[in-house]
Design an enzyme around this catalytic site. Structure first.
Site, mmCIF file in Angstrom:
data_model
loop_
_atom_site.group_PDB
_atom_site.id
_atom_site.type_symbol
_atom_site.label_atom_id
_atom_site.label_comp_id
_atom_site.label_asym_id
_atom_site.label_seq_id
_atom_site.Cartn_x
_atom_site.Cartn_y
_atom_site.Cartn_z
ATOM 1 N N HIS A 192 -1.749 0.007 13.929
ATOM 2 C CA HIS A 192 -3.147 -0.441 14.012
ATOM 3 C C HIS A 192 -3.327 -1.194 15.312
ATOM 4 O O HIS A 192 -2.461 -1.989 15.706
ATOM 5 C CB HIS A 192 -3.504 -1.357 12.840
ATOM 6 C CG HIS A 192 -3.413 -0.689 11.510
ATOM 7 N ND1 HIS A 192 -4.224 0.356 11.140
ATOM 8 C CD2 HIS A 192 -2.591 -0.922 10.457
ATOM 9 C CE1 HIS A 192 -3.915 0.751 9.919
ATOM 10 N NE2 HIS A 192 -2.926 -0.009 9.481
ATOM 11 N N GLY B 196 -3.953 4.901 3.384
ATOM 12 C CA GLY B 196 -3.005 4.307 2.447
ATOM 13 C C GLY B 196 -3.735 3.313 1.565
ATOM 14 O O GLY B 196 -4.474 2.470 2.071
ATOM 15 N N CYS C 77 3.748 7.836 9.798
ATOM 16 C CA CYS C 77 3.704 8.236 8.388
ATOM 17 C C CYS C 77 4.922 9.057 7.966
ATOM 18 O O CYS C 77 4.867 9.810 6.987
ATOM 19 C CB CYS C 77 2.418 8.996 8.076
ATOM 20 S SG CYS C 77 0.938 8.055 8.463
ATOM 21 N N ARG D 273 0.855 -1.187 0.000
ATOM 22 C CA ARG D 273 0.000 0.000 0.000
ATOM 23 C C ARG D 273 0.883 1.225 0.000
ATOM 24 O O ARG D 273 2.089 1.161 0.254
ATOM 25 C CB ARG D 273 -0.909 0.029 1.234
ATOM 26 C CG ARG D 273 -0.149 0.047 2.554
ATOM 27 C CD ARG D 273 -0.962 0.650 3.683
ATOM 28 N NE ARG D 273 -0.289 0.551 4.968
ATOM 29 C CZ ARG D 273 0.648 1.373 5.401
ATOM 30 N NH1 ARG D 273 1.053 2.372 4.622
ATOM 31 N NH2 ARG D 273 1.210 1.223 6.591
ATOM 32 N N GLY D 274 0.281 2.377 -0.284
ATOM 33 C CA GLY D 274 1.024 3.615 -0.204
ATOM 34 C C GLY D 274 1.252 4.011 1.247
ATOM 35 O O GLY D 274 0.622 3.495 2.172
ATOM 36 N N THR E 99 2.963 3.014 10.200
ATOM 37 C CA THR E 99 1.864 3.436 11.063
ATOM 38 C C THR E 99 1.486 2.298 11.997
ATOM 39 O O THR E 99 2.089 1.221 11.960
ATOM 40 C CB THR E 99 0.646 3.894 10.237
ATOM 41 O OG1 THR E 99 -0.305 4.518 11.112
ATOM 42 C CG2 THR E 99 -0.014 2.725 9.546
ATOM 43 N N LEU F 255 3.876 5.209 4.671
ATOM 44 C CA LEU F 255 5.035 4.742 5.425
ATOM 45 C C LEU F 255 4.582 3.932 6.635
ATOM 46 O O LEU F 255 3.620 3.172 6.538
ATOM 47 C CB LEU F 255 5.882 5.961 5.833
ATOM 48 C CG LEU F 255 6.502 6.749 4.657
ATOM 49 C CD1 LEU F 255 7.075 8.065 5.140
ATOM 50 C CD2 LEU F 255 7.582 5.920 3.990
#
Length: 366
Positions: free
Chosen positions: A223, A287, A316, A216-217, A221, A219
């Protein structure tokens, strides 16, 4: 002045020109009778795309003072200019250009007026709108509520959704799938742009969190529990959206959900600040990935997330970024369940679709 003839007065008493010419700020017709030129302040000549008719009008040039601002002249070709055009076409072996039927009284509409007319035509009631507009309100999107699941299970469910969507014949329902879930445990994820230095993965895993590298796009992160994560798997061709418009739609979706929950000031900021922000505090990460017009991944909205996990990374890739949540901003506990319904309502409004619930066990692996 570039002609052999000299005018007795500006714009008056001039014989029909044998070549295109400009007198001061006056107009002149070219030799073939189909082009008009005007002189602009910097001395260059600009072509006015206007055919002319043999209407018996005044001979050229016509003083510029008689022309409205931003308009070309009207049907200004006289009989002499028309004869010159015919002779010119005959010498070159071409058929003389026929004047358009609406030439008499025709005027070039100024560019701002053309834009306004086009906008009015697009918004006219009853006009068939392109994909993504009101005509697409009947588009169906399958809704999968996975609940609280491990990241690996949600990732497998997303991959299955992508395979099913790609296998659909053109035009078959549904037009996409929306996977909603909440992470069962803490996990750090890195996108295609990286963001995790050598040894970073081992350090983060030592904290008791998982670590995943995703296509995915974006940087690095985080969750975790208390996050509403949405993975829209959509066929962008069915929605009439380019990828950039899809990203903008996701940001509008998150902002609309926050407004419904009592945060009207949440908004997107210019790059490199991706996601949704409240002032200098980031509320929602985003992302996406797109392959063969099918999207995957999406956004993560902090509802009641433990924000201390973000202290272990540079979210990010933005140094000094402060993370926030709905609970922290509203000064009360906001669960994922409470945020889900406003989110789904905003999704249907932004993407102009109808959500159809699909049983969890049909898409989400155990």
């Amino acid at each position: 002045m570039s002609l052999r003839q000299k005018p007795t007065a500006r714009g008056k008493g001039l014989a029909p020109p044998t070549k295109s010419c400009v007198v001061g700020r006056s107009w002149a017709v070219s030799i073939n009778g189909c082009r008009l030129w005007r002189q602009v302040p910097n001395g260059s000549r600009t072509l006015c795309r206007k055919r002319e008719a043999d209407t018996g009008g005044p001979s050229l040039p016509v003083p510029a003072q008689s022309l409205p601002q931003g308009r070309g002249p009207g049907p200004l070709a006289g009989a002499a200019a028309g004869r010159l055009a015919e002779r010119s076409g005959a010498r070159r072996g071409r058929r003389p250009a026929a004047p358009p039927p609406q030439a008499a009284g025709w005027r070039v509409r100024p560019r701002p007026a053309r834009r306004a007319a086009a906008a009015a035509e697009r918004e006219a009631p009853g006009r068939a709108m392109p994909a993504g507009g009101a005509a697409a309100a009947g588009r169906a999107v399958a809704l999968l509520r996975a609940g609280r699941v491990p990241f690996a299970a949600a990732q497998a469910a997303q991959e299955r959704c992508v395979r099913l969507q790609r296998a659909l014949p053109a035009g078959a329902a549904p037009a996409g799938r929306l996977l909603l879930w909440e992470p069962a445990g803490p996990v750090f994820t890195a996108g295609l742009r990286g963001g995790a230095a050598p040894g970073e993965e081992r350090r983060l895993r030592a904290l008791g969190a998982g670590f995943e590298r995703l296509r995915r796009g974006g940087l690095l992160t985080f969750h975790g529990p208390g996050q509403l994560v949405a993975f829209p798997v959509l066929d962008l061709r069915r929605f009439g959206l380019p990828l950039r418009a899809h990203v903008d739609a996701l940001l509008r979706l998150a902002a609309a959900a926050c407004r419904a929950l009592g945060l009207p000031r949440a908004r997107a900021l210019p790059p490199p600040r991706t996601g949704l922000w409240l002032g200098d505090r980031k509320l929602c990460a985003l992302g996406v990935h797109c392959g063969s017009h099918i999207t995957s991944h999406g956004l993560a909205l902090n509802c009641c997330t433990d924000l201390t996990w973000f202290d272990h990374i540079v979210p990010c890739g933005l140094e000094g970024t402060k993370m926030t949540s709905l609970s922290q901003e509203l000064q009360r506990h906001v669960s994922v369940e409470e945020a889900t319904e406003p989110f789904l309502a905003a999704f249907q409004d932004v993407f102009k679709c109808t959500l159809i619930t699909v049983p969890e066990d049909s898409e989400v692996p155990p």
